[in-house]
Motif scaffolding. Structure first.
Motif, PDB file in Angstrom:
ATOM      1  N   SER A  11       0.829  -1.208   0.000  1.00 28.76           N
ATOM      2  CA  SER A  11       0.000   0.000   0.000  1.00 28.76           C
ATOM      3  C   SER A  11       0.863   1.258   0.000  1.00 28.76           C
ATOM      4  N   GLN A  12       1.891   1.258   0.843  1.00 34.01           N
ATOM      5  CA  GLN A  12       2.789   2.411   0.902  1.00 34.01           C
ATOM      6  C   GLN A  12       3.574   2.558  -0.401  1.00 34.01           C
ATOM      7  N   ASP A  15       1.326   4.142  -2.907  1.00 34.23           N
ATOM      8  CA  ASP A  15       1.180   5.569  -2.595  1.00 34.23           C
ATOM      9  C   ASP A  15       2.413   6.345  -3.079  1.00 34.23           C
ATOM     10  N   ARG A  19       2.601   9.281  -6.024  1.00 39.01           N
ATOM     11  CA  ARG A  19       3.194  10.592  -5.774  1.00 39.01           C
ATOM     12  C   ARG A  19       4.326  10.884  -6.759  1.00 39.01           C
TER      13      ARG A  19
END
Length: 221
Positions: A11-12, A15, A19
């Motif tokens: 998930s990170q 993300d 970005r």
């Protein structure tokens, strides 16, 4: 617990990937820029593991390559590749317009018209123009009702991110794009597949010319 940790890392990583895509689109990360895990982790306020996953995803997209003795860098497209990219975009999005002339709901065409009116009212606001233009094309592609075509277009769109800021910043491109959108909308309302495809191909060709001018000006400054 290990399974939860793996999910968190993924998930990170996604993300961080999202970005970094945004930074590439806005030109804050440019072709040829080196991507180091430590620097990016500090920049994004995260650990190196999500950054490593983000770089892997960017590499899978073809946006990042590994260069000997340098490491991961943002890919640079040469003139021929940019031309090929826009040619493929014209083929795919032209086909999407043809399919949409057959399959689009009247409400979708109305929404595209409303978005185009919003663009016409925001010609001096590049960020609003970019977002509205993205929404316009997203609706059109979804209206084509062909998931395989949609995936192919999305792959081309991701590669275009390497080129940086939108062509809406170039001269009178935004005003011209609004007029081109209007011709496409007329063709969609008429359910004229030939006219819709021709309008979209002309739109993409105009965007390609604007991109070429933008890139030339960038080299001159």
């Amino acid at each position: 617990m290990p399974h939860d940790s793996t999910q968190t890392d993924a998930s990170q990583g996604h993300d961080a990937y999202t970005r970094l895509l945004t930074e590439i689109r806005h030109g804050r990360l440019s072709p040829g820029d080196r991507l180091t895990e430590t620097d990016l982790a500090t920049r994004l306020g995260t650990s190196r593991t999500p950054v490593r996953e983000a770089i892997r995803l960017l590499e899978a997209d073809g946006l990042v390559i590994h260069t000997p003795r340098v490491g991961a860098v943002i890919r640079q497209l040469d003139y021929a590749e940019i031309t090929e990219l826009y040619e493929m975009r014209g083929v795919l999005e032209g086909t999407a317009a043809r399919f949409a002339a057959r399959a689009a709901y009247p409400s979708e065409i109305d929404e595209m018209a409303a978005i185009n009116a919003e663009m016409a009212a925001a010609l001096s606001d590049v960020d609003r123009l970019y977002e509205a233009n993205r929404q316009f094309h997203d609706i059109l592609r979804n209206a084509a009702r062909n998931r395989f075509l949609l995936r192919a277009v999305e792959a081309v769109q991701k590669t275009l991110l390497i080129l940086g800021p939108s062509t809406m910043e170039e001269g009178t491109r935004a005003e011209a794009a609004v007029a081109e959108h209007a011709r496409l909308i007329d063709a969609l309302r008429a359910r004229d597949g030939d006219a819709a495809e021709a309008a979209m191909r002309a739109h993409i060709e105009a965007a390609h010319r604007a991109r070429q001018r933008q890139l030339r000006q960038g080299r001159e400054t």
